[in-house]
Design a protein around this motif. Structure first.
Motif, PDB file in Angstrom:
ATOM      1  N   GLU A   1       0.783  -1.232   0.000  1.00 42.02           N
ATOM      2  CA  GLU A   1       0.000   0.000   0.000  1.00 42.02           C
ATOM      3  C   GLU A   1       0.817   1.284   0.000  1.00 42.02           C
ATOM      4  O   GLU A   1       0.294   2.346  -0.337  1.00 42.02           O
ATOM      5  CB  GLU A   1      -0.967  -0.005   1.205  1.00 42.02           C
ATOM      6  CG  GLU A   1      -0.322   0.252   2.563  1.00 42.02           C
ATOM      7  CD  GLU A   1       0.348  -0.973   3.164  1.00 42.02           C
ATOM      8  OE1 GLU A   1       0.886  -0.880   4.281  1.00 42.02           O
ATOM      9  OE2 GLU A   1       0.349  -2.031   2.513  1.00 42.02           O
ATOM     10  N   GLN A   2       2.078   1.240   0.371  1.00 43.83           N
ATOM     11  CA  GLN A   2       2.818   2.504   0.420  1.00 43.83           C
ATOM     12  C   GLN A   2       4.323   2.267   0.393  1.00 43.83           C
ATOM     13  O   GLN A   2       4.792   1.146   0.556  1.00 43.83           O
ATOM     14  CB  GLN A   2       2.455   3.272   1.701  1.00 43.83           C
ATOM     15  CG  GLN A   2       2.727   2.512   2.984  1.00 43.83           C
ATOM     16  CD  GLN A   2       2.213   3.253   4.204  1.00 43.83           C
ATOM     17  OE1 GLN A   2       1.683   4.336   4.102  1.00 43.83           O
ATOM     18  NE2 GLN A   2       2.399   2.666   5.379  1.00 43.83           N
TER      19      GLN A   2
ATOM     20  N   ALA B   1       4.927  -0.179  -2.579  1.00 43.70           N
ATOM     21  CA  ALA B   1       4.281   0.366  -3.771  1.00 43.70           C
ATOM     22  C   ALA B   1       5.290   0.550  -4.903  1.00 43.70           C
ATOM     23  O   ALA B   1       4.989   0.268  -6.072  1.00 43.70           O
ATOM     24  CB  ALA B   1       3.607   1.697  -3.444  1.00 43.70           C
TER      25      ALA B   1
ATOM     26  N   VAL C   1      -1.372   1.525  -8.672  1.00 42.92           N
ATOM     27  CA  VAL C   1      -0.779   1.399  -7.337  1.00 42.92           C
ATOM     28  C   VAL C   1      -1.425   2.375  -6.347  1.00 42.92           C
ATOM     29  O   VAL C   1      -0.882   2.630  -5.283  1.00 42.92           O
ATOM     30  CB  VAL C   1       0.751   1.591  -7.383  1.00 42.92           C
ATOM     31  CG1 VAL C   1       1.404   0.427  -8.108  1.00 42.92           C
ATOM     32  CG2 VAL C   1       1.136   2.908  -8.039  1.00 42.92           C
TER      33      VAL C   1
END
Length: 939
Positions: free
Chosen positions: A440-441, A445, A519
């Motif tokens: 997620e980050q 990502a 993304v």
């Protein structure tokens, strides 16, 4: 309710902006998470048309959701999400099964169940058939194991009814469909004609389309329709197929079905490596195999941990190995034999780990397909807690598959994606691969973005398509231009603008010019309670859930728990409090804890276990005290309850109802049951059955433990009930059983377990263990109960006490020990409508249930819409709305059967389920053993 949003959409009645509703619908089976601004449970296609007109005028984004099994984010949205499952489940079989007309909320399995008796099935055969709906199958042009590109929706659709964003309804079966489209949507009609001429006049476009659609292909729009069909309506209909809800809402579809090939031979062939398996494909494809399913080593390792795993995987070291599930299908034995002969010759020349033979054994075939169809969720469920599973699917020419798989494994290693998985429909060159990570980050990502770039290059250089059957969604939307080139991408942009000028339908799906769109909005799967933490939110559990049309499904219960955990981690205590407040009713009170979810869950989650934990943790000291006090005096408690029901049965129902309603208002509706006139009076005490029953002499075959529920509620229409029927049958068959002296105070403990009252359960457990061990429980003595849910309860109770009981239900006992001793029996009814229970399904009793029913009746019908009745002990009296919702579809089918004269009697195998179905249908349900007793003794 958000007044401005409601006004913008025309104030539909089913619109909700409650936080718990928005959160519950936020997740689908994909790795994306977007929370809708509102949820609308649509009631009709007319309502959808009204809402779409209003949404187009106000610029409100709208996304359709039915099964929610989509894997690329196409059923998630930050706008308004419209549930098209609840009110759109009609199935109409046509031409003796050669065609079928369906609405978008029906699942593939439900449609095929209706077609089975006619010898047909739908062409699309996705692995998620139990949960995926027709709406999703059309929206994604789903295929599956044996479907290929010849039996998908694009090829087998006869006609459809769809609603454009303008509110215009198009019925492609109407003779004047093109004239109406030209009159109502002139710009769209003219635009489609223009695009047809443009594509057909461009040799490059025609070449690219021919190459791309010679394989499975669900990336971008189905622009092959621009050359495959000659009228704008037919072109538009086939553009809607695979458009993922971005062009129109499909309200109804008529399919040309596919004949079922009833003869099949299957093998699970183990190879020394993935390369060896993929290199074997061209030769196997040439033999005409209907299915060639590839599974890599990680898939096989997970499969070995599952119950009922195929024998070929037992005791085998699968490190570095791979397997192909091979199947041949034919209409007759002669054709199948020829196919098997050809397949066997190829198999004999392959470098297999062990010799492999094609088998027609149905049990082996079922185990192999159960492994393959549950593979995605099973593998994803084995991921580390707190990570998200991402599943991609690609297709390349079969000749390129070995090299592509090898290169993919190299990419997994380069990007540090350990335990990645490859499996899929190798016959079509279509493979799925799974990655697990925190995407997620940050670094996660970035790694995903870089990996995707390399994967896209690999597939396109190999002459493949970036999506084969899971749809473009959000995952590949930025890459549509790259696959098709500027010209055809421009055509797709025009298609979207023509159909949806305001851009309200599912924005960000299929087409997105943001190179980083794939993304964004990645799901973070928070760690929650261990009973449910491995859930991958696939949604397979939802069709079997009794509360699915009332409050939350098992998936949604888990999704909300994760949202609560996320809010706690963020320090949002206001959100936590709001979700927990609404969860009490939506998530806890209205869960039947029937365990049906585990029968559909590939990772064997029983969400009822989570709910029982939450009930234990909920502070209800007064209720706990009552149930703890009831345990040591259970015999007295059951007689008091029976007496109260008898008294209530003789008093005007409104007076009793008023009294219970007052109690519910004071103490709570999850504490005091609601009385209704359809409840019977109290039953007779069990103590009358103590000691030896059945034959006067001989060796007892079992310890018989009559269920307390049958003594609390009287039998239907003043009958003797199942206990007396069972004893009479034992006597007639010359079978002796023993009833414990302490029977009046014994219970399976389910009432305490389901309510999370563990102190009281411990008391009742101790009494049961002492009584039954004194009679030989745990030493090989058979124990028998006469209510399926109680049988299940006794099994768990004794196992928790460290006793391995030889416990079985009276259904199994009667089928094995009594029926063979009874001789010829004349049925007493022509047609018997049968309601299996959640416990009979989970205990594997349905064979015995049907066998007994078939003795009492000439024809036995289990409704196609069968489901758990959700009466769940007293849950149907605490929350009658739950049972009403759970039984609605089955009850409607039963009433249709009765109205058509195809229902002479009604039976089940659990007293409270009989009460629930009697209430729902208005027809009296009895225990099937009572029906058998009536047939034998003509009582």
């Amino acid at each position: 309710m958000n007044a401005a949003l409601a006004e913008a959409l025309g104030a539909p009645a089913g619109l909700s902006t409650r936080t718990i509703d928005r959160v519950a619908y936020a997740a689908d089976a994909s790795h994306y998470l977007l929370t809708p601004s509102a949820v609308l449970v649509a009631e009709s296609s007319d309502e959808v048309a009204t809402v779409l007109r209003a949404a187009s005028a106000s610029g409100t984004a709208v996304t359709f959701r039915s099964g929610g099994t989509s894997l690329s984010g196409q059923s998630s949205t930050g706008g308004v999400l419209i549930d098209t499952r609840r009110a759109f489940r009609r199935i109409e079989v046509l031409d003796s099964g050669a065609r079928v007309r369906v609405q978008p909320g029906a699942t593939v399995r439900q449609v095929n169940a209706r077609l089975l008796r006619h010898g047909f099935r739908l062409g699309p055969d996705p692995a998620s058939e139990a949960a995926c709906t027709i709406g999703g199958v059309i929206a994604n042009n789903s295929s599956g194991m044996a479907c290929g590109i010849t039996e998908n929706t694009y090829r087998t659709l006869e006609s459809m009814v769809f609603v454009l964003p303008s509110g215009t309804v198009v019925d492609t079966a109407a003779p004047d469909a093109d004239a109406r489209l030209r009159a109502l949507e002139p710009a769209l009609f003219a635009g489609l004609e223009r695009l047809m001429r443009r594509v057909r006049a461009d040799p490059s476009s025609r070449r690219i389309i021919a190459e791309r659609f010679a394989m499975k292909n669900t990336i971008g729009y189905g622009i092959n329709s621009l050359v495959d069909f000659d009228t704008p309506v037919q072109v538009l209909a086939h553009l809607v197929i695979g458009s993922e809800g971005t062009l129109a809402f499909v309200a109804e579809a008529t399919y040309r079905t596919v004949p079922i090939r009833p003869h099949a031979a299957t093998a699970l062939a183990l190879f020394p490596s993935l390369g060896a398996a993929t290199e074997a494909l061209p030769a196997l494809v040439a033999t005409g195999a209907a299915a060639l399913e590839l599974m890599d080593a990680t898939s096989l390792r997970v499969g070995q941990q599952l119950p009922d795993t195929p024998a070929a995987l037992t005791g085998i070291d699968v490190t570095g190995r791979a397997a192909l599930l091979i199947e041949y299908q034919a209409m007759d034995d002669i054709t199948l034999a020829a196919q098997v002969h050809g397949g066997s010759r190829v198999l004999n020349d392959l470098p297999l780990i062990t010799p492999t033979a094609l088998s027609a054994d149905s049990a082996s075939r079922s185990r192999a397909w159960k492994l393959r169809k549950g593979l995605y969720a099973s593998v994803a469920g084995a991921r580390p807690s707190g990570t998200t599973a991402l599943l991609e699917d690609i297709v390349v020419p079969v000749t390129q598959l070995a090299a592509t798989c090898e290169a993919l494994q190299g990419l997994f290693a380069s990007y540090g994606y350990r335990d990645s998985v490859i499996f899929g429909h190798a016959k079509d060159g279509n493979i799925h691969f799974m990655l697990t990570d925190r995407f997620e980050q940050g670094a996660g990502a970035d790694r995903l973005a870089a990996f995707t770039e390399d994967m896209v290059a690999l597939v396109l250089e190999g002459g493949g398509n970036l999506k084969a059957e899971h749809g473009t969604g959000r995952a590949m939307a930025p890459y549509v231009r790259r696959q098709y080139g500027e010209e055809l991408y421009g055509v797709m942009r025009e298609i979207k603008a023509l159909c949806d000028p305001a851009g309200i339908l599912n924005p960000g799906v299929v087409l997105d010019d943001d190179p980083a769109a794939h993304v964004r909005d990645i799901k973070l799967t928070e760690t929650i309670e261990p009973e449910a933490d491995r859930c991958v939110e696939c949604g397979y559990c939802e069709p079997v859930c009794p509360s699915k049309d009332l409050t939350l499904t098992p998936r949604q219960r888990i999704v909300v728990r994760r949202a609560i955990a996320r809010a706690e981690a963020d320090g949002d205590h206001t959100l936590v409090a709001e979700l927990e407040r609404d969860y009490d009713y939506d998530g806890v009170d209205t869960c039947a804890v029937d365990g049906m979810c585990i029968t559909a869950c590939p990772v064997l989650i029983n969400t009822g276990d989570l709910v029982k934990r939450l009930r234990r943790e909920r502070p209800t000291p007064a209720v706990s005290a009552v149930w703890r006090a009831a345990a040591p005096a259970w015999g007295t408690a059951t007689r008091v309850a029976a007496a109260a029901l008898t008294v209530a049965d003789r008093v005007p129902a409104p007076l009793v109802r008023a009294a219970t309603d007052l109690g519910r208002a004071v103490m709570g509706d999850d504490v005091v049951p609601q009385y209704s006139a359809d409840l019977p009076g109290g039953g007779r005490p069990r103590r009358r059955l103590r000691g030896v029953q059945g034959a006067a002499s001989g060796v007892p075959l079992a310890v018989y433990v009559p269920a307390c529920v049958n003594s609390m509620f009287a039998a239907e229409h003043g009958g003797d009930g199942v206990a007396d029927a069972f004893v009479r049958l034992c006597a007639t068959a010359g079978v002796q059983v023993i009833v414990p002296e302490e029977i009046e105070g014994l219970c399976c403990s389910t009432p305490w377990t389901s309510k999370g009252q563990m102190a009281g359960r411990a008391i009742i457990q101790d009494r049961v263990v002492r009584a039954l061990t004194a009679l030989g429980a745990g030493t090989g003595v058979r124990l028998v109960s006469d209510a399926a849910s109680c049988t299940e309860g006794f099994v768990h109770l004794l196992e928790d006490a460290g006793i391995a009981p030889q416990m079985e239900d009276a259904l199994a006992f009667v089928a094995r020990e009594i029926l063979p001793r009874l001789g010829t029996i004349e049925p007493i009814v022509n047609t018997l409508v049968l309601h299996p229970t959640c416990s009979s399904v989970q205990l594997g009793l349905d064979g015995a249930l049907r066998e007994i029913a078939a003795v009492a009746a000439r024809e036995v019908i289990v409704p196609a819409a069968w489901g758990c009745c959700a009466f769940a002990g007293d849950r149907g009296m605490l929350h009658p709305e739950l049972t009403a919702s759970a039984t609605a579809a089955e009850a409607a089918e039963v009433r249709e059967l009765a109205d058509a004269g195809r229902a002479d009697a009604f039976a089940s195998c659990n007293r409270t389920c009989e009460l629930g179905m009697t209430r729902a249908t208005g027809h009296p349900y009895r225990h099937v053993i009572e029906m058998l007793d009536a047939a034998v003794h003509k009582v």
